[in-house]
Scaffold this active site. Structure first.
Site, PDB file in Angstrom:
ATOM      1  N   GLU A 352       0.817  -1.213   0.000  1.00  0.00           N
ATOM      2  CA  GLU A 352       0.000   0.000   0.000  1.00  0.00           C
ATOM      3  C   GLU A 352       0.849   1.261   0.000  1.00  0.00           C
ATOM      4  O   GLU A 352       0.508   2.254  -0.663  1.00  0.00           O
ATOM      5  CB  GLU A 352      -0.934   0.001   1.208  1.00  0.00           C
ATOM      6  CG  GLU A 352      -1.874  -1.189   1.300  1.00  0.00           C
ATOM      7  CD  GLU A 352      -2.666  -1.430   0.026  1.00  0.00           C
ATOM      8  OE1 GLU A 352      -2.995  -0.450  -0.688  1.00  0.00           O
ATOM      9  OE2 GLU A 352      -2.952  -2.593  -0.278  1.00  0.00           O
ATOM     10  N   HIS A 355       2.230   2.191  -3.309  1.00  0.00           N
ATOM     11  CA  HIS A 355       1.215   2.853  -4.137  1.00  0.00           C
ATOM     12  C   HIS A 355       1.193   4.370  -3.936  1.00  0.00           C
ATOM     13  O   HIS A 355       0.686   5.099  -4.788  1.00  0.00           O
ATOM     14  CB  HIS A 355      -0.176   2.329  -3.781  1.00  0.00           C
ATOM     15  CG  HIS A 355      -0.595   1.109  -4.526  1.00  0.00           C
ATOM     16  ND1 HIS A 355      -0.465   0.978  -5.887  1.00  0.00           N
ATOM     17  CD2 HIS A 355      -1.194  -0.035  -4.090  1.00  0.00           C
ATOM     18  CE1 HIS A 355      -0.951  -0.199  -6.263  1.00  0.00           C
ATOM     19  NE2 HIS A 355      -1.394  -0.835  -5.194  1.00  0.00           N
TER      20      HIS A 355
END
Length: 909
Positions: A352, A355
């Site tokens: 995550e 990202h």
């Protein structure tokens, strides 16, 4: 975001002949019951021409420049009020503004020109069909700037996890959002596509005692006359709608401190009272973020970083500044952090947080290139974790991940990594193992080809050139090509646009022409699959082969782009490994003499190479090119290996035999004796508690060996110990180490009685720890006694448990053919009642429950039952198609393997 794919693999021979159903998590609980159709014939003001609604993509005549939303959110209510203001760039004169809208009731819409007063020209609200609304003006809207204002109401769902969901934790209500891929439209009437990347500014009106968090820091908090507090957030950098996020409730906050190059304020946001559960998240987030900053060569690109725990969620989501995680993934009760928990959270966190650059700072322009964001983050994860925790043996785990992608890619109906998006079904189906694991494996293969440093420069170039904007996959490949000084895009595109797994048939040749490895490529097709209807053009494959001549080893590489070719070898070798390092995304099929020689040098391979080689042998078995004995004869060697991941592969192969129905009843005594012979001593040595001085790898591996020997090995002493430990744990949570708790509860359940069932159920109902409840619910699905298993299935419809949790019972039932059949019967008899309690479109993945029967003859029955039902769910038809093909492949493999397993077991006595 990492998501469990909708489909569970129907192939039951774990890792080799098939995939691991017994240990698999169920599909994400974010797979949406169909909603009633909205009226399709709204009235339009007389004299106004209502244009036809757009297709899946909104018209490009109008673009948003800035989005401002004010929402009144009370977690105690099931509705919310909203006001949406969008500053528009009108690029073509038109009389209608098309927006995405779902489950929202629009009360008023008006349009003002630049500098107009607060009261604008009313617009007529026209329903444009599912997901769309038209706002129609009687006069053309001229080119230039305009401002759109919409007043509306929305729903806080208690069954969904997409959109805005209302969830209760420890008696307190909270509201959380999740918008990827198509759910921002359930909260805002907006331009809900990645291309429309623009700034957002939110104001949340909340009640006293509730806290509000969003992507950006709070600018102000003002008490208003109605007793609500207006929490105004800073304007975001340009974002697509699916990355906007907020949450409201009585949160607790754990300060991580300033993190990284920019000293970014960082917190863990938790349901009130669970602050002490965030220890590992607090410890690990800073180091992981710093490693990512080092790779990208720049600091974290946003003003603050909050990681928030969501009680009911399917995984995690990379919203910039407010990253969401399933609560059981990010929080662990003090003293209950297992090695598996730490590995899972660290990996998902790395995914995550990567990202934040690749996917947030630079966003793909359309859903066609969704693969790039997710494949990159999946590829980046092991690269970061290998530096964060080198003792976790990440390269070996990466090899297992690529094998999982190849299993999914073995379906003739497998889609390409880059799939053109023509419908919402295509968008939903893009979140699968092809996007994540195959995409990541392809990136890894080409990174090796160009070199890690060159590839990193390409990544940084791509970031610089497209920061805070959208981009296409071609832009990324172009940046890597520019840094590499050669065309990377063309060979990479052969993997992007062509479905399936390449298989390289290889043969060592030594003659007057010298030593060489001949290569021939084709598409891998397993038993039970129809040949592809169209021929696949050759892939351009970076191939590195390692040769051992008895004195030294050397690797030779080429870009193999034809149907046939060869690699020159320095000398005539003893053996050749056609996939050096296991980094290539392809299967290998060495000539029989070469495979025998390679297996003779098996001890010289790295753990990752041992796993890849074993999986390639298993793939050849599934294709009918080798007999089952080729795999089974490798098991003793794997079981004795020093590497726990290699040993665990042996455990998976052996457990997959019985779980997959490949052990006939008459052979069960021989099978259980073989299991104990292979792993009995190790299970006895390991026990159920960590040994003094034991490392994390050994702790991690203990559970699978315990499960195999206690259950399939028929070790009655271990079964009794698991039962005693399970009962002790019900009274004292510290009685069982977290590493083995799931296995202990499951083994006890498999041979448990009604009293144990009642104790599990009572504890599941009252457990405040969602990790405990997840384990107990999974264990309830593990009871094998027919009456108790039927009771467990009935809990999926019980109001005593949230269906988003209790549906795990269905998937826990897929471990054995006996319980799978019962689960499928329950599903078909109660289908409408089940899907009505679950998030919208969850039913898309249910054909896989039937497919797990692994019976070719039953495929027609499953097709008949789901043919029309699957059309009710976004992504459903493709899920059914792939389930049926997987079922036929599995059935064909099972039919061929069953007598051969019997022969092997009789000889192994």
């Amino acid at each position: 975001m990492p998501r469990a794919p909708l489909a569970l693999s129907p192939v039951l021979f774990v890792s080799v002949v098939a995939s691991c159903l017994g240990a698999c998590e169920p599909p994400s609980a974010n797979i949406p019951p169909p909603t009633p159709a909205r009226p399709r014939s709204p009235s339009v003001t007389k004299g106004v021409e209502a244009k036809a609604p757009p297709g899946i993509f909104l018209p490009r005549a109008i673009w948003p420049k800035k989005n401002l939303a004010t929402l009144t959110i009370d977690p105690a209510r099931d509705t919310f009020d909203g006001e949406m203001t969008i500053e528009l760039d009108v690029r073509e004169a038109t009389n209608v503004v098309w927006l995405n809208r779902e489950d929202l009731t629009l009360a008023r819409a008006e349009l003002a020109g630049s500098g107009a007063s607060a009261t604008g020209t009313p617009l007529t609200i026209v329903d444009g069909g599912p997901g769309r609304v038209g706002l129609v003006s009687q006069e053309p809207i001229p080119v230039g700037a305009a401002t759109l204002r919409v007043l509306y109401k929305g729903m806080l769902s208690e069954t969904e996890v997409d959109g805005a969901s209302r969830q209760v934790e420890s008696g307190a209500p909270y509201v959380f959002t999740h918008f990827e891929p198509l759910a921002a439209r359930r909260v805002f009437p907006c331009f809900d596509e990645p291309a429309f990347k623009s700034p957002w500014q939110l104001t949340l009106r909340v009640k006293k005692g509730d806290k509000a968090v969003s992507n950006t820091p709070i600018l102000s908090e003002t008490e208003e006359k109605d007793g609500f507090f207006a929490v105004r957030f800073a304007e975001t950098k340009p974002l697509p709608s699916y990355l906007v996020a907020f949450a409201v409730g009585p949160f607790g906050f754990v300060d991580v401190g300033p993190v990284g190059k920019k000293k970014t304020p960082t917190r863990i946001v938790v349901p009130r009272g669970k602050e002490a559960w965030a220890t590992f998240a607090k410890e690990s987030t800073g180091p992981v973020l710093s490693l990512l900053e080092d790779y990208f060569g720049e600091g974290y690109p946003y003003e603050k970083l909050d990681l928030i725990a969501v009680p009911l969620f399917g995984g995690a989501m990379e919203n910039p500044g407010l990253v969401t995680y399933r609560q059981s993934l990010i929080l662990a009760k003090p003293g209950q952090e297992s090695t598996g928990f730490r590995r899972a959270f660290a990996s998902v966190n790395a995914h995550e947080l990567s990202h934040q650059w690749f996917g947030d700072l630079v966003t793909t322009e359309t859903w066609d290139d969704l693969w790039l964001n997710e494949a990159f983050a999946t590829w980046m994860t092991p690269k970061i974790i290998e530096k964060f925790r080198p003792e976790w043996d990440i390269p070996t785990q990466r090899a297992a991940s690529a094998n999982g992608a190849m299993r999914a890619d073995s379906l003739v109906t497998a889609r390409a990594i880059r799939q053109p998006i023509t419908s919402n079904d295509d968008i939903k189906n893009a979140f699968d193992g092809i996007t994540y694991q195959k995409g990541a494996a392809t990136i890894a293969m080409f990174e090796r080809w160009v070199g890690p440093d060159v590839f990193q420069r390409g990544v940084r170039r791509y970031m610089r050139e497209h920061a805070h904007r959208t981009a296409k996959a071609a832009d990324f490949l172009g940046a890597v090509s520019a840094e590499a000084g050669k065309d990377v895009a063309t060979p990479f595109q052969t993997f992007l646009t062509r479905p399936g797994v390449p298989v390289l048939a290889t043969e060592v040749r030594c003659d007057a022409k010298g030593a060489r490895l001949s290569l021939r490529q084709s598409r891998y097709v397993p038993l039970g699959a129809d040949a592809p209807k169209t021929a696949t053009d050759p892939w351009q494959i970076p191939v590195c082969a390692r040769a051992n001549d008895g004195k030294k080893e050397s690797a030779s590489c080429t870009l193999f782009g034809g149907g046939e070719g060869e690699i020159a070898l320095p000398t005539c070798p003893r053996w050749v490994l056609p996939n050096d390092g296991g980094s290539g995304y392809f299967r290998t099929a060495p000539a029989p003499k070469d495979l025998k020689a390679l297996l003779g040098g098996f001890s010289k391979l790295t753990p990752a190479e041992k796993i890849v080689t074993t999986n390639d042998v298993g793939a050849a078995v599934r294709a009918g090119a080798l007999e089952m004995s080729a795999v089974l004869e490798l098991v003793p060697t794997l079981a004795r290996d020093e590497n726990v991941h290699v040993r665990d592969l042996a455990v998976q192969i052996v457990s997959g035999l019985r779980d997959g129905g490949l052990v006939a009843r008459a052979e069960l005594p021989a099978y259980t004796a073989w299991v104990r012979k292979l792993f009995g001593e190790l299970a006895k040595k390991n026990g159920t508690k960590a040994l003094a001085g034991e490392g994390e790898e050994a702790k991690w591996a203990r559970a699978s060996v315990l499960d195999l020997v206690a259950d399939q090995g028929g070790d009655t002493a271990l079964r009794a110990e698991c039962t005693n430990l399970a009962k002790a744990w019900l009274a004292d949570r510290g009685a069982v180490e977290p590493e083995v708790l799931g296995v202990v509860l499951g083994v006890a359940a498999a041979y448990g009685d009604a009293a144990l069932f009642d104790a599990y159920l009572a504890e599941a109902k009252r457990a405040s720890d969602r990790v405990d409840r997840e384990r107990l619910i999974w264990a309830l699905g593990s009871f094998r006694e027919p009456t108790l298993h039927a009771r467990a299935l009935g809990l999926v419809l019980s109001k005593d448990l949230d269906a988003r949790e209790s549906v795990r019972i269905l998937f826990a039932s897929l471990r054995l053919p006996e319980t799978t059949a019962r689960a499928y019967t329950f599903l078909t008899e109660s289908f409408d009642a089940i899907v009505a309690r679950l998030p919208r479109d969850y039913g898309a993945g249910f054909p896989q429950v039937g497919a797990a029967l692994c019976d070719t003859e039953k495929a027609n029955l499953i097709e008949s039952f789901f043919a029309e039902r699957s059309k009710r769910f976004v992504g459903g038809p493709r899920q059914l198609t792939q389930a049926l093909e997987g079922m036929r492949q599995c059935g064909a493999t099972k039919a061929r393997a069953l007598p051969r397993v019997a022969t092997f077991l009789r000889a192994a006595r």
